[in-house]
Write an enzyme that holds these catalytic residues in place. Structure first.
Site, PDB file in Angstrom:
ATOM      1  CE  LYS A 182      -4.127  -2.004   1.962  1.00  0.00           C
ATOM      2  NZ  LYS A 182      -4.920  -2.260   3.136  1.00  0.00           N
ATOM      3  CE  LYS A 191     -19.557  -3.533  -0.461  1.00  0.00           C
ATOM      4  NZ  LYS A 191     -20.125  -2.884   0.722  1.00  0.00           N
ATOM      5  CE  LYS A 201      -9.801 -11.731  -0.052  1.00  0.00           C
ATOM      6  NZ  LYS A 201      -8.907 -11.397   1.049  1.00  0.00           N
TER       7      LYS A 201
END
Ligand code: SF4
Length: 330
Positions: free
Chosen positions: A111, A196, A193
């Site tokens: 990240k 949303k 995977k």
């Protein structure tokens, strides 16, 4: 009875990836362990967010958990920010966590490499996670494979703190992972995977018609061009996996036989899956609608859960402060 702790981010309405990868398992575990389940909203604020949206998502997540079968009479379900001892213990744990341990966390590196300005909260996220778990002195943490490294850090934190402040009788247990049986739910694209943000999910509370629309377009075994081509269920990451999660064993056996023998087209297979998904998800959707129509009832359940969690959290923080030479809160 052993204790378990697990948390979920307030991402709003659950999707079937969250449900199969975590929540369904929690529902089963709540009768086997003393269970603490937490909507971890402090973890959600490390990225920019809109206040009203976070509130809505937190409430929706709680509705989804309760509708899925988490029962406040059989487990403790609460929102993280209502128990301030989480952040208090996280600060304490920051003082026994080597920086290098945090910097080599895969999720942090991944990240941080995509952000212009990296906030300290992103680096310290696993320390708060350790505090979440150890505040309840949990023995077991149900996790997906992607969380195993963070749990290992919680074990390091427990070990470091114990060796410094309670070496003779370790105060904190080193929590053990319990991997969920359905570990990684592949999305409708048959690739990534379920997530949303990618848009490859089925919402847990979607109607039978909405579910069918999603299933109809889902990617199947790419080598199967026509109904007469023999297929291979193992190459059909999404539909076959969902059959194994939602359908009875005899239906799964039927899928394998009819796919390999080219006796079913993929639409037949999806219709069968749809039937079993709707049977399991309809009662959840109906319970969620009831809860959504009574928001004050959900808030009251969460308040009561936070009080229950806080009684345990205060006991832990009190003992920790005694062992560290810090006066307790008055
Ligand atoms: Fe997948 Fe079923 Fe089609 Fe086989 S028949 S490829 S398992 S959808």
């Amino acid at each position: 009875m052993s204790r378990i702790f697990s948390g979920i981010q307030p991402s709003g309405e659950l999707h079937i990836g969250n449900y199969l990868g975590a929540v369904k398992n929690w529902v089963a575990l709540q009768d086997q362990f003393e269970s603490f389940f937490c909507v971890v909203n402090y973890h959600a604020i490390i990225a920019p967010y809109a206040r009203e949206e976070l509130e809505r998502r937190t409430h929706e997540m709680a509705v989804g958990l309760l509708a899925s079968g988490l029962d406040p009479a059989r487990c403790t379900i609460f929102v993280q920010s209502q128990v301030p001892e989480h952040t208090e213990l996280a600060w304490i744990f920051n003082t026994v966590t080597p920086l290098g341990e945090l910097e080599r966390q895969t999720q942090y590196k991944d990240k941080a490499s995509r952000q212009e300005q990296v906030m300290a909260g992103l680096l310290n996220y696993p320390v708060l996670q350790a505090a979440d778990i150890l505040l309840y002195r949990a023995d077991i943490v149900p996790v997906g494979e992607d969380q195993v490294q963070h749990l290992e850090l919680s074990r390091v934190v427990a070990r470091n703190w114990n060796s410094r402040f309670s070496p003779a009788t370790p105060y904190f247990p080193e929590p053990q992972p319990r991997l969920t049986a359905t570990r990684r739910i592949v999305g409708l694209d048959g690739q990534a995977k379920m997530s949303k943000s990618i848009g490859n999910t089925v919402g847990l509370l979607e109607t039978p018609e909405q579910i069918w629309d999603k299933l109809r377009g889902a990617v199947t075994d790419p080598t199967r061009q026509r109904k007469t081509d023999a297929g291979e269920p193992e190459r059909c990451a999404t539909i076959y996996q969902l059959h194994r999660a939602f359908s009875p064993a005899e239906t799964v056996a039927e899928v394998e036989e009819n796919c390999r023998g080219a006796k079913w087209g993929c639409i037949d297979c999806k219709k069968s899956l749809h039937q079993h998904m709707v049977a399991e998800l309809t009662p959840i959707r109906e319970r969620a609608a009831e809860l959504a129509s009574a928001p004050s009832q959900v808030t009251a359940l969460l308040d009561a859960g936070a009080q229950k969690a806080r009684a345990v959290a205060q006991e832990t923080i009190g003992a920790v402060k005694d062992l560290m030479g810090l006066p307790r809160a008055v």
